[in-house]
Write a protein that holds these residues in place. Structure first.
Motif, mmCIF file in Angstrom:
data_model
loop_
_atom_site.group_PDB
_atom_site.id
_atom_site.type_symbol
_atom_site.label_atom_id
_atom_site.label_comp_id
_atom_site.label_asym_id
_atom_site.label_seq_id
_atom_site.Cartn_x
_atom_site.Cartn_y
_atom_site.Cartn_z
ATOM 1 N N MET A 1 0.840 -1.163 0.000
ATOM 2 C CA MET A 1 0.000 0.000 0.000
ATOM 3 C C MET A 1 0.897 1.242 0.000
ATOM 4 S SD MET A 1 -3.131 1.072 2.547
ATOM 5 C CE MET A 1 -2.630 0.036 3.844
ATOM 6 N N ASN A 2 0.657 2.161 -0.940
ATOM 7 C CA ASN A 2 1.421 3.397 -1.050
ATOM 8 C C ASN A 2 0.757 4.501 -0.238
ATOM 9 O OD1 ASN A 2 3.250 2.254 -2.797
ATOM 10 N ND2 ASN A 2 2.161 2.917 -4.631
ATOM 11 N N PRO A 3 1.526 5.197 0.600
ATOM 12 C CA PRO A 3 0.932 6.318 1.329
ATOM 13 C C PRO A 3 0.650 7.478 0.381
ATOM 14 C CG PRO A 3 3.273 6.178 1.789
ATOM 15 C CD PRO A 3 2.918 4.985 0.940
ATOM 16 N N LYS A 4 -0.394 8.239 0.710
ATOM 17 C CA LYS A 4 -0.731 9.403 -0.110
ATOM 18 C C LYS A 4 0.345 10.463 0.055
ATOM 19 C CE LYS A 4 -5.723 8.948 0.031
ATOM 20 N NZ LYS A 4 -6.977 9.584 0.401
ATOM 21 N N PRO A 5 0.702 11.137 -1.035
ATOM 22 C CA PRO A 5 1.686 12.216 -0.896
ATOM 23 C C PRO A 5 1.093 13.373 -0.089
ATOM 24 C CG PRO A 5 0.854 12.106 -3.141
ATOM 25 C CD PRO A 5 0.277 10.949 -2.394
ATOM 26 N N ASN A 6 1.919 13.981 0.729
ATOM 27 C CA ASN A 6 1.466 15.091 1.561
ATOM 28 C C ASN A 6 1.363 16.349 0.707
ATOM 29 O OD1 ASN A 6 1.161 17.134 3.505
ATOM 30 N ND2 ASN A 6 2.197 15.862 5.017
ATOM 31 N N LYS A 7 0.224 17.017 0.744
ATOM 32 C CA LYS A 7 0.007 18.213 -0.074
ATOM 33 C C LYS A 7 0.344 19.500 0.663
ATOM 34 C CE LYS A 7 -3.346 16.079 -3.027
ATOM 35 N NZ LYS A 7 -4.298 16.371 -4.057
ATOM 36 N N ASP A 8 0.786 19.400 1.906
ATOM 37 C CA ASP A 8 1.161 20.575 2.678
ATOM 38 C C ASP A 8 2.509 21.090 2.185
ATOM 39 O OD1 ASP A 8 1.723 22.525 4.532
ATOM 40 O OD2 ASP A 8 1.820 21.165 6.245
ATOM 41 N N PRO A 9 2.569 22.310 1.627
ATOM 42 C CA PRO A 9 3.842 22.822 1.108
ATOM 43 C C PRO A 9 4.892 23.058 2.183
ATOM 44 C CG PRO A 9 2.109 24.477 0.899
ATOM 45 C CD PRO A 9 1.472 23.228 1.426
ATOM 46 N N LEU A 10 4.485 23.082 3.448
ATOM 47 C CA LEU A 10 5.441 23.264 4.537
ATOM 48 C C LEU A 10 5.983 21.933 5.056
ATOM 49 C CD1 LEU A 10 3.599 26.037 6.591
ATOM 50 C CD2 LEU A 10 5.451 26.324 4.944
ATOM 51 N N HIS A 11 5.391 20.828 4.613
ATOM 52 C CA HIS A 11 5.797 19.509 5.092
ATOM 53 C C HIS A 11 7.262 19.240 4.755
ATOM 54 C CE1 HIS A 11 5.366 15.362 6.321
ATOM 55 N NE2 HIS A 11 5.976 15.001 5.217
ATOM 56 N N GLY A 12 8.023 18.881 5.760
ATOM 57 C CA GLY A 12 9.421 18.538 5.553
ATOM 58 C C GLY A 12 10.372 19.722 5.563
ATOM 59 N N LEU B 1 3.568 34.145 5.153
ATOM 60 C CA LEU B 1 4.305 34.902 4.141
ATOM 61 C C LEU B 1 5.040 33.959 3.203
ATOM 62 C CD1 LEU B 1 5.185 37.615 2.952
ATOM 63 C CD2 LEU B 1 7.095 37.606 4.587
ATOM 64 N N TYR B 2 5.575 32.872 3.730
ATOM 65 C CA TYR B 2 6.259 31.885 2.888
ATOM 66 C C TYR B 2 5.289 31.276 1.876
ATOM 67 C CZ TYR B 2 9.045 27.868 1.501
ATOM 68 O OH TYR B 2 9.732 26.936 0.759
ATOM 69 N N LEU B 3 4.092 30.914 2.321
ATOM 70 C CA LEU B 3 3.086 30.357 1.409
ATOM 71 C C LEU B 3 2.676 31.386 0.358
ATOM 72 C CD1 LEU B 3 0.901 28.396 3.970
ATOM 73 C CD2 LEU B 3 2.548 27.459 2.330
ATOM 74 N N PHE B 4 2.555 32.651 0.756
ATOM 75 C CA PHE B 4 2.250 33.726 -0.191
ATOM 76 C C PHE B 4 3.354 33.818 -1.241
ATOM 77 C CE2 PHE B 4 2.987 38.151 -1.429
ATOM 78 C CZ PHE B 4 1.782 38.440 -2.056
ATOM 79 N N MET B 5 4.614 33.755 -0.800
ATOM 80 C CA MET B 5 5.747 33.822 -1.720
ATOM 81 C C MET B 5 5.696 32.662 -2.719
ATOM 82 S SD MET B 5 9.803 33.519 -0.887
ATOM 83 C CE MET B 5 9.646 31.743 -0.658
ATOM 84 N N LEU B 6 5.373 31.463 -2.255
ATOM 85 C CA LEU B 6 5.283 30.310 -3.153
ATOM 86 C C LEU B 6 4.177 30.506 -4.194
ATOM 87 C CD1 LEU B 6 5.706 27.252 -0.745
ATOM 88 C CD2 LEU B 6 7.421 28.289 -2.251
ATOM 89 N N ARG B 7 3.022 31.042 -3.747
ATOM 90 C CA ARG B 7 1.916 31.285 -4.696
ATOM 91 C C ARG B 7 2.315 32.324 -5.738
ATOM 92 N NH1 ARG B 7 -1.050 31.122 0.117
ATOM 93 N NH2 ARG B 7 -1.173 33.385 0.161
ATOM 94 N N GLU B 8 2.990 33.387 -5.304
ATOM 95 C CA GLU B 8 3.434 34.429 -6.231
ATOM 96 C C GLU B 8 4.441 33.873 -7.243
ATOM 97 O OE1 GLU B 8 2.512 37.842 -6.587
ATOM 98 O OE2 GLU B 8 0.851 36.913 -5.518
ATOM 99 N N ARG B 9 5.347 33.057 -6.782
ATOM 100 C CA ARG B 9 6.321 32.429 -7.688
ATOM 101 C C ARG B 9 5.620 31.569 -8.726
ATOM 102 N NH1 ARG B 9 11.272 30.166 -3.992
ATOM 103 N NH2 ARG B 9 12.282 32.172 -3.620
ATOM 104 N N ALA B 10 4.650 30.777 -8.268
ATOM 105 C CA ALA B 10 3.919 29.902 -9.185
ATOM 106 C C ALA B 10 3.124 30.720 -10.196
ATOM 107 C CB ALA B 10 2.987 28.976 -8.403
#
Length: 83
Positions: free
Chosen positions: A1-12, A66-75
């Motif tokens: 069984m494969n675990p679902k990939p984590n969609k949290d951009p801060l994970h790890g 702010l980090y998540l905002f920066m990632l959205r702006e980059r994308a």
């Protein structure tokens, strides 16, 4: 069984990696304007910022936001490739 990939951009990511990337992107001056905390405005360093952010949940939440905002702006600004 494969675990679902984590969609949290801060994970790890470590808090140090987040602060370092924000400083590289915005610089200390703009970071201190966007998040008005003394560790970003007066003699800033990654080490002093980490010490404060680890003890202060509301400030850490602002940094992560702010980090998540920066990632959205980059994308949003990334050039789109044609298929």
């Amino acid at each position: 069984m494969n675990p679902k990939p984590n969609k949290d951009p801060l994970h790890g990511l470590t808090l140090e990696a987040i602060v370092t990337e924000l400083v590289e992107h915005f610089g200390w001056e703009e970071l201190g304007q966007r998040i008005a905390i003394r560790c970003f405005q007066s003699d800033p360093s990654v080490a002093s910022s980490l010490k404060f952010l680890r003890k202060t949940p509301w400030a850490r939440a602002k940094v992560e936001s702010l980090y998540l905002f920066m990632l959205r702006e980059r994308a949003r600004n990334a050039p789109r490739s044609s298929p």
